[in-house]
Design a protein around this motif. Structure first.
Motif, PDB file in Angstrom:
ATOM      1  N   ALA A 124       0.682  -1.933  -0.338  1.00 35.59           N
ATOM      2  CA  ALA A 124      -0.046   0.189  -0.119  1.00 35.59           C
ATOM      3  C   ALA A 124       0.387   1.411  -0.046  1.00 35.59           C
ATOM      4  O   ALA A 124       0.516   1.865  -0.667  1.00 35.59           O
ATOM      5  N   ALA A 125       1.719   1.245   0.847  1.00 39.66           N
ATOM      6  CA  ALA A 125       2.880   2.979   1.424  1.00 39.66           C
ATOM      7  C   ALA A 125       3.805   2.989  -0.039  1.00 39.66           C
ATOM      8  O   ALA A 125       3.483   4.380  -0.887  1.00 39.66           O
ATOM      9  N   ASN A 126       3.560   1.560  -1.232  1.00 36.56           N
ATOM     10  CA  ASN A 126       4.380   2.214  -2.251  1.00 36.56           C
ATOM     11  C   ASN A 126       3.919   2.763  -3.123  1.00 36.56           C
ATOM     12  O   ASN A 126       4.107   3.363  -3.974  1.00 36.56           O
ATOM     13  N   ALA A 127       2.660   1.768  -4.007  1.00 34.05           N
ATOM     14  CA  ALA A 127       1.450   2.724  -4.566  1.00 34.05           C
ATOM     15  C   ALA A 127       1.465   3.534  -3.874  1.00 34.05           C
ATOM     16  O   ALA A 127       1.442   4.772  -5.060  1.00 34.05           O
ATOM     17  N   GLY A 128       0.717   3.962  -2.915  1.00 36.62           N
ATOM     18  CA  GLY A 128       0.824   5.597  -2.743  1.00 36.62           C
ATOM     19  C   GLY A 128       1.768   6.678  -2.979  1.00 36.62           C
ATOM     20  O   GLY A 128       1.890   7.671  -3.767  1.00 36.62           O
ATOM     21  N   ALA A 129       2.808   6.260  -2.895  1.00 36.17           N
ATOM     22  CA  ALA A 129       4.456   6.969  -3.392  1.00 36.17           C
ATOM     23  C   ALA A 129       4.165   7.058  -4.165  1.00 36.17           C
ATOM     24  O   ALA A 129       4.601   8.507  -5.253  1.00 36.17           O
ATOM     25  N   LEU A 130       4.045   5.923  -5.366  1.00 36.09           N
ATOM     26  CA  LEU A 130       4.158   5.656  -6.420  1.00 36.09           C
ATOM     27  C   LEU A 130       2.979   7.051  -7.119  1.00 36.09           C
ATOM     28  O   LEU A 130       3.670   7.178  -8.839  1.00 36.09           O
ATOM     29  N   ALA A 131       2.026   6.532  -6.962  1.00 30.29           N
ATOM     30  CA  ALA A 131       1.485   7.964  -7.762  1.00 30.29           C
ATOM     31  C   ALA A 131       1.029   9.075  -7.532  1.00 30.29           C
ATOM     32  O   ALA A 131       1.030   9.876  -8.150  1.00 30.29           O
ATOM     33  N   SER A 132       1.903   9.222  -6.151  1.00 32.39           N
ATOM     34  CA  SER A 132       2.257  10.792  -6.297  1.00 32.39           C
ATOM     35  C   SER A 132       3.512  10.862  -6.964  1.00 32.39           C
ATOM     36  O   SER A 132       3.911  12.079  -7.482  1.00 32.39           O
ATOM     37  N   LEU A 133       4.491  10.183  -7.455  1.00 31.08           N
ATOM     38  CA  LEU A 133       5.677  10.097  -7.870  1.00 31.08           C
ATOM     39  C   LEU A 133       4.921  10.310  -9.802  1.00 31.08           C
ATOM     40  O   LEU A 133       5.526  11.384 -10.209  1.00 31.08           O
ATOM     41  N   VAL A 134       4.155   9.736  -9.833  1.00 33.77           N
ATOM     42  CA  VAL A 134       3.770  10.337 -11.492  1.00 33.77           C
ATOM     43  C   VAL A 134       3.134  11.118 -11.211  1.00 33.77           C
ATOM     44  O   VAL A 134       3.302  11.768 -12.712  1.00 33.77           O
ATOM     45  N   PHE A 135       2.033  11.168 -10.785  1.00 36.26           N
ATOM     46  CA  PHE A 135       1.445  12.481 -10.567  1.00 36.26           C
ATOM     47  C   PHE A 135       2.130  13.808 -10.419  1.00 36.26           C
ATOM     48  O   PHE A 135       2.397  14.849 -11.714  1.00 36.26           O
ATOM     49  N   GLY A 136       3.349  13.891  -9.934  1.00 34.64           N
ATOM     50  CA  GLY A 136       4.302  15.326  -9.916  1.00 34.64           C
ATOM     51  C   GLY A 136       5.006  14.943 -11.522  1.00 34.64           C
ATOM     52  O   GLY A 136       5.061  15.974 -11.989  1.00 34.64           O
ATOM     53  N   ILE A 137       6.021  13.793 -11.572  1.00 38.09           N
ATOM     54  CA  ILE A 137       6.325  14.426 -12.962  1.00 38.09           C
ATOM     55  C   ILE A 137       5.607  14.314 -13.713  1.00 38.09           C
ATOM     56  O   ILE A 137       6.181  14.835 -15.421  1.00 38.09           O
ATOM     57  N   VAL A 138       4.350  13.972 -14.345  1.00 34.27           N
ATOM     58  CA  VAL A 138       3.408  14.479 -15.464  1.00 34.27           C
ATOM     59  C   VAL A 138       2.939  15.766 -15.680  1.00 34.27           C
ATOM     60  O   VAL A 138       2.934  16.449 -16.377  1.00 34.27           O
ATOM     61  N   SER A 139       3.290  16.257 -14.149  1.00 35.65           N
ATOM     62  CA  SER A 139       2.703  17.489 -14.418  1.00 35.65           C
ATOM     63  C   SER A 139       3.893  18.762 -14.222  1.00 35.65           C
ATOM     64  O   SER A 139       3.557  19.056 -15.376  1.00 35.65           O
ATOM     65  N   PHE A 140       4.432  18.389 -13.909  1.00 35.67           N
ATOM     66  CA  PHE A 140       5.899  19.292 -15.173  1.00 35.67           C
ATOM     67  C   PHE A 140       6.206  18.533 -15.975  1.00 35.67           C
ATOM     68  O   PHE A 140       7.305  19.734 -16.675  1.00 35.67           O
ATOM     69  N   LEU A 141       6.127  17.971 -16.726  1.00 36.12           N
ATOM     70  CA  LEU A 141       6.359  17.247 -17.843  1.00 36.12           C
ATOM     71  C   LEU A 141       5.243  18.408 -18.682  1.00 36.12           C
ATOM     72  O   LEU A 141       5.491  18.625 -19.973  1.00 36.12           O
ATOM     73  N   LEU A 142       4.076  18.450 -18.149  1.00 40.74           N
ATOM     74  CA  LEU A 142       3.115  19.195 -19.323  1.00 40.74           C
ATOM     75  C   LEU A 142       3.496  20.560 -19.050  1.00 40.74           C
ATOM     76  O   LEU A 142       2.968  21.487 -19.714  1.00 40.74           O
ATOM     77  N   LEU A 143       3.614  21.361 -17.894  1.00 46.16           N
ATOM     78  CA  LEU A 143       4.171  23.130 -17.818  1.00 46.16           C
ATOM     79  C   LEU A 143       5.657  22.749 -18.405  1.00 46.16           C
ATOM     80  O   LEU A 143       5.707  23.550 -18.756  1.00 46.16           O
ATOM     81  N   VAL A 144       6.600  21.770 -18.619  1.00 49.86           N
ATOM     82  CA  VAL A 144       7.603  22.622 -19.451  1.00 49.86           C
ATOM     83  C   VAL A 144       7.455  21.991 -21.244  1.00 49.86           C
ATOM     84  O   VAL A 144       7.376  23.254 -21.519  1.00 49.86           O
ATOM     85  N   VAL A 145       6.491  21.133 -21.515  1.00 48.19           N
ATOM     86  CA  VAL A 145       5.969  21.473 -22.722  1.00 48.19           C
ATOM     87  C   VAL A 145       5.630  22.594 -23.239  1.00 48.19           C
ATOM     88  O   VAL A 145       5.614  23.047 -24.348  1.00 48.19           O
ATOM     89  N   SER A 146       4.303  23.012 -22.390  1.00 50.89           N
ATOM     90  CA  SER A 146       3.232  23.848 -22.994  1.00 50.89           C
ATOM     91  C   SER A 146       3.845  25.241 -23.149  1.00 50.89           C
ATOM     92  O   SER A 146       3.934  25.955 -23.511  1.00 50.89           O
ATOM     93  N   TYR A 147       4.682  25.186 -22.074  1.00 56.11           N
ATOM     94  CA  TYR A 147       6.087  26.561 -21.363  1.00 56.11           C
ATOM     95  C   TYR A 147       6.731  26.880 -23.144  1.00 56.11           C
ATOM     96  O   TYR A 147       7.005  27.445 -23.783  1.00 56.11           O
ATOM     97  N   ASN A 148       7.407  25.870 -23.278  1.00 57.64           N
ATOM     98  CA  ASN A 148       7.954  25.409 -24.689  1.00 57.64           C
ATOM     99  C   ASN A 148       7.415  25.758 -26.098  1.00 57.64           C
ATOM    100  O   ASN A 148       7.643  26.024 -27.159  1.00 57.64           O
ATOM    101  N   PHE A 149       6.267  25.000 -26.063  1.00 49.88           N
ATOM    102  CA  PHE A 149       5.705  24.544 -27.573  1.00 49.88           C
ATOM    103  C   PHE A 149       4.277  25.252 -27.432  1.00 49.88           C
ATOM    104  O   PHE A 149       3.547  25.200 -28.244  1.00 49.88           O
ATOM    105  N   PHE A 150       3.604  24.844 -26.575  1.00 51.35           N
ATOM    106  CA  PHE A 150       1.798  25.046 -26.621  1.00 51.35           C
ATOM    107  C   PHE A 150       1.904  26.723 -25.163  1.00 51.35           C
ATOM    108  O   PHE A 150       1.164  26.256 -24.448  1.00 51.35           O
TER     109      PHE A 150
END
Length: 208
Positions: A124-150
């Protein structure tokens, strides 16, 4: 030596054939067959047989590994990303209210993530940590990509409640990493809490 083995075999045969007999009854029966044995010796033989049987059973039992936390953690992380991105498109006057509601929903979602992971046999703990990791990385990628291209998409994203805000993209990588670490720790704790409170209960073994 062979005589001793024969006696032990005979004791086991009688115990198997007459499961209700006591060691004393088995000893008396064998003494009637001119086998010199006491009830204490019968008890030791039977105790050794049970110990050997238990050891064989334990060694034959396969060790089960926990299920992978990757699928459920990834799914919840993407759900959190969608929730937070959707908040960016609400009425600007009510943005912070909706952002706080989104944070509360994500916190509850991490608990649910941990509970579901526990119920499917994952950590359970690993699943929660992984969900936060995926959320943080995808959010950051969206910001970076949109900042440069959209720029049109980037201009509508309001992640001001997080250190991954627009102003931090060019030079705030340290702040983002700090935010990511805090998010992972929070996900770990909330996922563990969900698994502990609402996850699968481990059955206690009555007899070893």
């Amino acid at each position: 030596m062979s005589k001793r083995v024969d006696v032990e075999t005979r004791v086991r045969e009688l115990a198997s054939k007459h499961p209700g007999w006591t060691p004393s009854q088995i000893a008396i029966y064998l003494q009637g067959e001119n086998i010199k044995i006491t009830s204490d010796e019968v008890r030791r033989i039977l105790r050794g047989s049970r110990a050997g049987s238990s050891a064989r059973t334990r060694s034959a039992t396969p060790t089960t590994r926990p299920a992978s936390s990757l699928p459920i953690g990834t799914i919840f992380g993407l759900i959190f990303f969608i929730i937070q991105t959707a908040v960016s498109y609400v009425d600007p006057n009510n943005y912070y209210l909706y952002a706080e509601i989104a944070l509360a929903v994500i916190a509850v979602g991490l608990i649910v993530c941990g509970a579901l992971a526990s119920r499917i046999g994952a950590l359970a703990a690993n699943a929660g940590a992984l969900a936060s990791l995926v959320f943080g990385i995808v959010s950051f990628l969206l910001l970076v990509v949109s900042y440069n291209f959209f720029p049109s998409i980037y201009s509508k994203l309001r992640y001001d409640i997080y250190p991954t805000a627009r102003d931090f993209i060019p030079n705030g990588l340290v702040l983002y990493v700090a935010f990511l670490i805090v998010s992972i720790v929070a996900g770990f704790v909330l996922g563990w809490t969900g698994g502990k409170l609402f996850g699968r209960r481990k059955r206690r073994v009555a007899f070893q």
